[in-house]
Motif scaffolding. Structure first.
Motif, short mmCIF file in Angstrom:
data_model
loop_
_atom_site.label_atom_id
_atom_site.label_comp_id
_atom_site.label_asym_id
_atom_site.label_seq_id
_atom_site.Cartn_x
_atom_site.Cartn_y
_atom_site.Cartn_z
N UNK A 1 -88.40 -66.02 -3.83
CA UNK A 1 -87.40 -66.67 -4.00
C UNK A 1 -86.56 -66.97 -2.88
N UNK A 2 -86.18 -68.34 -2.43
CA UNK A 2 -86.36 -68.38 -1.29
C UNK A 2 -84.64 -68.74 -0.98
N UNK B 1 -78.58 -65.19 4.17
CA UNK B 1 -79.11 -64.73 3.25
C UNK B 1 -79.55 -64.55 1.39
N UNK B 2 -77.79 -65.94 0.91
CA UNK B 2 -78.16 -65.97 0.03
C UNK B 2 -79.23 -67.10 -0.56
N UNK B 3 -79.54 -66.19 -2.12
CA UNK B 3 -80.63 -67.59 -2.72
C UNK B 3 -79.99 -68.59 -2.25
N UNK B 4 -81.22 -70.17 -2.53
CA UNK B 4 -80.69 -71.23 -2.26
C UNK B 4 -81.25 -71.54 -3.64
N UNK B 5 -81.65 -71.73 -4.86
CA UNK B 5 -81.53 -71.64 -6.07
C UNK B 5 -82.60 -72.29 -6.54
N UNK B 6 -83.57 -71.22 -5.38
CA UNK B 6 -85.51 -71.99 -6.00
C UNK B 6 -86.27 -70.94 -5.34
N UNK B 7 -87.31 -71.19 -6.25
CA UNK B 7 -88.35 -70.31 -5.89
C UNK B 7 -89.41 -70.17 -6.38
#
Length: 151
Positions: A74-75, A81-87
């Motif tokens: 997960x990116x 440090x928060x997820x960018x909503x994609x991986x």
């Protein structure tokens, strides 16, 4: 460009569903229009629309029923440090990735409808969003605000 990507994904879903209804098979691997256009297969999938709380283990578990998942990432934003909503999810072979794409694209994962497509390799120095000249913004490999894997 995004329009054509969405159109391709919808076309794949419609063809896959009609083939499954006609054959009655549990899973049918169909050659994707996108793969034919690219002239190659890929065993790495892009997963978009992830819930902020989705972690790598959840992503791996969701996709492991379609084959051996080699890697699930997960990116995250480097600064927050928060997820960018994609991986990304990588499989051992292309056929497993194709089945996962057909089965998971448009499905619900952790309360969000996810988008699954083949990951594309960017050329070094290529900026997201195509090659049109634009002013400022965006990320490039030399920016300080690069993306990184979530830990």
């Amino acid at each position: 460009m995004a329009y054509f990507g969405k159109l391709g994904a919808l076309t794949r879903q419609i063809v896959a569903r009609s083939m499954l209804q006609r054959t009655g098979a549990a899973v049918t691997v169909l050659p994707s229009v996108y793969l034919l256009q690219r002239g190659m297969a890929s065993s790495k999938l892009f997963i978009g629309g992830l819930a902020w709380g989705t972690d790598e283990q959840t992503l791996k578990e969701a996709f492991s029923s379609f084959g051996e998942v080699l890697d699930a990432k997960i990116i995250c934003d480097r600064d927050t440090g928060r997820s960018r909503g994609f991986g990304f999810v990588s499989y051992r072979n292309e056929s497993e990735a194709e089945v996962a794409l057909q089965e998971m694209d448009g499905r619900d994962l952790a309360g969000r409808t996810i988008r699954v497509d083949y990951a594309t390799q960017r050329a070094p120095g290529e900026r997201p969003g195509g090659s049109l000249p634009r002013g400022g913004g965006g990320y490039s490999p030399t920016d300080n605000q690069q993306q990184e894997w979530c830990h």
